[in-house]
Design a protein around this motif. Structure first.
Motif, short mmCIF file in Angstrom:
data_model
loop_
_atom_site.label_atom_id
_atom_site.label_comp_id
_atom_site.label_asym_id
_atom_site.label_seq_id
_atom_site.Cartn_x
_atom_site.Cartn_y
_atom_site.Cartn_z
N LEU A 27 0.87 -1.17 0.00
CA LEU A 27 0.00 0.00 0.00
C LEU A 27 0.91 1.22 0.00
CD1 LEU A 27 -2.79 1.36 0.32
CD2 LEU A 27 -2.51 1.12 2.79
N VAL A 28 0.89 1.99 -1.08
CA VAL A 28 1.77 3.14 -1.25
C VAL A 28 0.90 4.37 -1.42
CG1 VAL A 28 3.64 4.15 -2.62
CG2 VAL A 28 3.51 1.66 -2.34
N ARG A 29 0.84 5.25 -0.42
CA ARG A 29 -0.04 6.40 -0.55
C ARG A 29 0.42 7.55 0.36
NH1 ARG A 29 -5.60 4.02 2.34
NH2 ARG A 29 -4.75 3.89 4.46
N ASN A 30 -0.04 8.73 0.00
CA ASN A 30 0.25 9.96 0.77
C ASN A 30 1.74 10.29 0.81
OD1 ASN A 30 -2.37 10.69 1.39
ND2 ASN A 30 -2.34 9.81 3.45
N ASN A 31 2.51 9.81 -0.18
CA ASN A 31 3.93 10.12 -0.24
C ASN A 31 4.18 11.27 -1.19
OD1 ASN A 31 5.06 7.67 1.32
ND2 ASN A 31 3.74 6.73 -0.22
N VAL A 32 5.26 12.04 -0.94
CA VAL A 32 5.73 13.07 -1.86
C VAL A 32 7.11 12.65 -2.34
CG1 VAL A 32 6.32 15.49 -2.16
CG2 VAL A 32 4.43 14.86 -0.64
N VAL A 33 7.23 12.44 -3.65
CA VAL A 33 8.49 11.99 -4.25
C VAL A 33 8.85 12.97 -5.36
CG1 VAL A 33 9.68 10.10 -5.41
CG2 VAL A 33 7.87 9.59 -3.74
N PHE A 34 10.09 13.47 -5.35
CA PHE A 34 10.46 14.48 -6.34
C PHE A 34 11.97 14.51 -6.54
CE2 PHE A 34 10.58 16.39 -2.17
CZ PHE A 34 11.64 17.27 -2.19
N ASN A 35 12.38 15.17 -7.61
CA ASN A 35 13.79 15.42 -7.88
C ASN A 35 14.63 14.15 -7.80
OD1 ASN A 35 16.12 16.83 -8.43
ND2 ASN A 35 16.38 17.64 -6.38
N THR A 36 14.23 13.13 -8.57
CA THR A 36 15.00 11.89 -8.65
C THR A 36 15.67 11.80 -10.01
OG1 THR A 36 13.10 10.64 -9.48
CG2 THR A 36 13.42 10.70 -7.09
N SER A 37 16.82 11.16 -10.07
CA SER A 37 17.49 10.96 -11.36
C SER A 37 16.77 9.93 -12.20
CB SER A 37 18.94 10.52 -11.12
OG SER A 37 19.66 11.49 -10.41
N GLY A 38 16.17 8.94 -11.56
CA GLY A 38 15.41 7.92 -12.26
C GLY A 38 13.93 8.16 -12.12
N ASN A 39 13.18 7.07 -11.83
CA ASN A 39 11.73 7.18 -11.67
C ASN A 39 11.36 7.80 -10.33
OD1 ASN A 39 12.05 4.02 -13.00
ND2 ASN A 39 10.89 5.54 -14.13
N GLY A 40 10.13 8.32 -10.27
CA GLY A 40 9.57 8.67 -8.97
C GLY A 40 9.07 7.40 -8.30
#
Length: 448
Positions: free
Chosen positions: A244-257
């Motif tokens: 269960l993956v939710r309510n996360n903030v993912v940004f500024n990655t070299s690869g995928n979010g």
């Protein structure tokens, strides 16, 4: 019942440990229920690793804690502290690190074949290997408010790689994990780990992936919720098993979010990825591989913003009629998703990119008034609308907003993303100004 007693490893009146009192290995051996070992302030130089074993009970736990600033520094050896075959043992307010002269590779703190272990207010790093290693079969491990940094291995690693050992029914919360070596991950749950939650953690500057969850071998799914992840060389979150993956903030990655696959063990069923905000990634913000053929697969109500790049990609077996895709707000190239999708009326809508956020450049991904993401989410039960958002504020179950944040008036009312521990109580701690017997109109973002 056994009377609790305290062992002091230094003179209470001194900040420096005397040579005849700093034999940590000897003085912490043979721990018994009710023991409380107090390390007074200072640096304890360990000539070799220490092993802690004790069978505490729920009513008489074993406690090892620091009073003031306490550092355990390993001058030679593989692991700084090794907890094995133990129950109801708490490690609190200690700092584990490798001495600069120590060239051997090993863990900072290793927990093996134990249950009901609590690690809190601990710092691990710099270390020459994995900072926190959960090896063997562990259950009900709680790690909270712990700073993990500058590790030549993973920040946190649980499992054996082949499901021959596992950690289950455990909590990793409010961790601050950063600066791992090349190809090393922030937090990794290997195959077999199940029922583990990773919540409200801050993970950045990773030589590999940010957070990795793998096959639960059909056990209870793992959960990754309320985390902030950035500057990962590979993906910010890599889910290759039931999760269960939710309510996360993912940004500024070299690869995928987010990288979502079935892994190599074929157990990816019941993977729900919803209400995340993903922005500014070098490769696809969200990439999905080989979800077809599994039940309970959901990709819904995410904000995916990669305006000048690739936003959402499905490979040729990325989904089928059993996959539920709905309510996503997407800016950037979409590839591999059919124009007419049978799983939902609107698998995604076009977003306004960074204009939907207060200020993406300063890591503020809270929605602005009038943002496309507001009320854009699919509220159906199949999307598993959470009760709260990234800030810990309430969700509108009837008309939720897409992404990690629920709009609650102009300006982010919760924790500002930054290097350091996340404050999940920032939203709850805010006060409403009361003037002249009236109250603030916080719902509209106005002044009192």
């Amino acid at each position: 019942s056994r009377r609790r007693h305290t062992r002091s490893l230094c003179d209470w009146s001194s900040d420096v440990c005397s040579s005849d009192l700093d034999d940590v290995g000897t003085l912490t051996a043979a721990l018994q229920p009710g023991d409380e070992v107090v390390f007074t302030a200072g640096t304890y130089t360990l000539p070799e690793p220490v092993t802690w074993t004790g069978l505490g009970t729920a009513s008489e736990p074993i406690v090892l804690r620091g009073q003031g600033e306490v550092t355990l520094e390993l001058s030679a050896g593989w692991v700084i502290a090794y907890v094995t075959g133990s129950t109801f043992l708490t490690i609190e307010n200690l700092h584990f690190r490798s001495a600069e002269s120590n060239t051997e590779s090993g863990s900072g703190l290793e927990i093996d074949d134990s249950s009901d272990i609590t690690v809190k207010d601990v710092e691990i790093g710099p270390v020459n290997g994995t900072a926190l290693y959960l090896s063997g079969n562990n259950a009900r491990i709680t790690v909270e408010d712990t700073h993990i940094h500058d590790s030549w291995g993973n920040g946190v690693y649980a499992g054996c790689g082949d499901a021959s050992c596992w950690t289950e029914d455990s909590v990793l919360t409010r961790l601050w994990v950063h600066d791992t070596a090349e190809d090393r991950n922030g937090i990794e749950l290997d195959p077999g780990c199940q029922g583990v939650s990773i919540t409200d953690s801050v993970v950045y500057r990773l030589g590999g992936y940010g957070i990795v969850t793998d096959s639960t071998e059909y056990g209870d799914r793992n959960s990754v919720e309320g985390n902030a992840v950035w500057e990962a060389i590979y993906a910010g979150i890599y889910a290759r098993g039931s999760a269960l993956v939710r309510n996360n903030v993912v940004f500024n990655t070299s690869g995928n979010g987010l990288l979502l696959t079935d892994g190599d063990r074929g157990t990816a069923q019941d993977t729900v990825v919803s209400f995340n905000t993903i922005a500014d990634t070098g490769e696809e913000a969200v990439e999905v591989h080989d979800w077809a053929g599994y039940t309970g697969m959901v990709l819904a109500n995410n904000v995916i913003a990669n305006p000048t790049g690739r936003a959402l990609y499905f490979n040729e077996t990325g989904y089928d009629d059993t996959t539920y895709i709905s309510g996503n707000v997407v800016t950037g190239l979409v590839d591999g998703l059919a124009d007419t999708y049978a799983g939902a009326d609107a698998p995604y809508v076009d977003g306004a990119g960074y204009h939907d956020f207060v200020d993406a450049e300063t890591w503020d991904f809270y929605p602005v008034p009038g943002a496309v993401v507001i009320d854009a989410a699919d509220p159906s039960a199949g999307t598993f609308v959470p009760e709260t958002d990234f800030n810990g504020g309430p969700r509108d179950g009837a008309a939720p907003d897409a992404g990690a944040y629920e709009f609650d008036g102009e300006g982010n009312p919760g924790w500002a993303i930054q290097e350091g521990f996340k404050d999940p109580d920032a939203w709850h701690a805010r006060t409403d100004d009361v003037q002249g017997g009236c109250c603030s109109d916080k719902d509209t973002g106005g002044e009192a």
